[in-house]
Design an enzyme around this catalytic site. Structure first.
Site, short mmCIF file in Angstrom:
data_model
loop_
_atom_site.label_atom_id
_atom_site.label_comp_id
_atom_site.label_asym_id
_atom_site.label_seq_id
_atom_site.Cartn_x
_atom_site.Cartn_y
_atom_site.Cartn_z
N GLY A 12 0.41 -1.29 0.04
CA GLY A 12 -0.02 0.27 -0.19
C GLY A 12 0.85 1.01 -0.03
CB VAL A 64 -2.57 -7.17 0.57
CG1 VAL A 64 -1.48 -6.37 -0.57
CG2 VAL A 64 -4.22 -6.52 0.71
CB SER A 144 -4.82 3.44 13.31
OG SER A 144 -6.03 4.90 13.41
CE1 TYR A 157 -7.95 2.75 8.36
CE2 TYR A 157 -8.30 4.40 10.38
CZ TYR A 157 -7.38 3.59 9.59
OH TYR A 157 -5.84 3.98 9.94
CB ALA A 159 -13.38 -3.56 13.97
CE LYS A 161 -4.77 0.02 9.82
NZ LYS A 161 -4.02 -0.07 8.94
CB ILE A 189 -1.24 11.59 9.42
CG1 ILE A 189 -0.41 10.03 10.72
CG2 ILE A 189 -0.39 12.08 9.00
CD1 ILE A 189 -0.33 9.11 10.39
#
Length: 253
Positions: A12, A64, A144, A157, A159, A161, A189
């Site tokens: 990625g 992936v 994250s 997202y 969950a 991470k 970020i």
């Protein structure tokens, strides 16, 4: 004795954390294979940046979550000598549903997030494991802060991470003692990811976040890349750890 350069695979990596990390490894003398899903133009642009450092680099388009595509990706990354020293599992995706909108979750989208963020991590790590064991290599997963505490990210997202955090600890045992497995958990970020997440409130919310952060600014991509590189190449007795990169916000808020 082989005189080949060390080799790294960053998934990625056409943009964002992946790109910044790939450039950091190339600058340090690694031959880097980057991976992208749909962003061919960005992938080729990042490859050109890598080549400016010298060495032999590659860009591979691969999903992936597709095990056959992953096998080919890792084959390219290991090169003719079958060497792989570093794996950075960065490939990830999200969905647009707001965290509080439980009824609005599209389960097909939920499954896609987990296919990339969790299944993809497992498949790439499994394919790379024989090469990493042979080299005494290292894995760094990109988690994250929302995998550790609630945040403004979609439920799928967050969950996924949290699953990355759990897998990091489990894989550190599975791949020991030859391979170290750690993760970084960035905070908010500055840049396009948080712009999409926060929408019209981006500037105001990021400014507020910076004021509440002991380091008085928000995380930047180069901060994350520096931590990924150090965690991957140094700290020989550190494994199974999650390094939070948020300027002290989580520790003090």
């Amino acid at each position: 004795m082989s005189t080949s350069r060390p080799r790294a695979l960053v998934t990625g990596s056409a943009s964002g954390i992946g790109r910044a990390s790939a450039l950091r490894f190339a600058e340090a003398g690694y031959d880097v294979t980057i991976n992208y899903g749909k962003s061919r133009e960005r992938g080729e642009a990042t490859l050109a940046e890598l080549e400016a450092f010298g060495g032999q680099h590659a860009a591979v388009q691969a999903d992936v979550s597709d095990d056959a595509a992953v096998a080919e990706l890792v084959r390219v990354a290991a090169g003719p000598e079958g060497r792989l020293d570093i794996l950075v599992n960065n490939a990830g995706t999200t969905m647009e549903t707001k965290p509080e909108d439980l009824d609005g979750i599209d389960l097909d989208e939920w499954d896609r997030v987990f296919a990339v963020n969790v299944r993809g991590l497992v498949q790439v790590t499994r394919a790379a494991a024989p090469f990493l064991r042979a080299s005494g290599g290292s894995v760094v997963n990109i988690a994250s802060i929302v995998g550790l505490r609630p945040g403004p990210q979609p439920l799928a997202y967050a969950a996924s991470k949290a699953a990355v955090v759990s897998l990091t600890k489990t894989l550190s045992r599975v791949l020991a003692p030859e391979v170290r497995v750690n993760a970084v958990a960035p905070g908010w970020i500055a840049g396009e990811w948080m712009e999409r997440t926060l929408g019209d409130g981006y500037d105001k919310l990021m400014e507020r976040r910076a004021k509440l952060t002991p380091m008085r600014r928000n995380v930047e991509l180069d901060d994350v890349a520096a931590s990924v590189f150090t965690l991957a190449t140094s700290h020989p007795f550190v494994t199974g750890e999650i390094l939070v990169i948020d300027g002290g916000y989580t520790a003090t808020s």
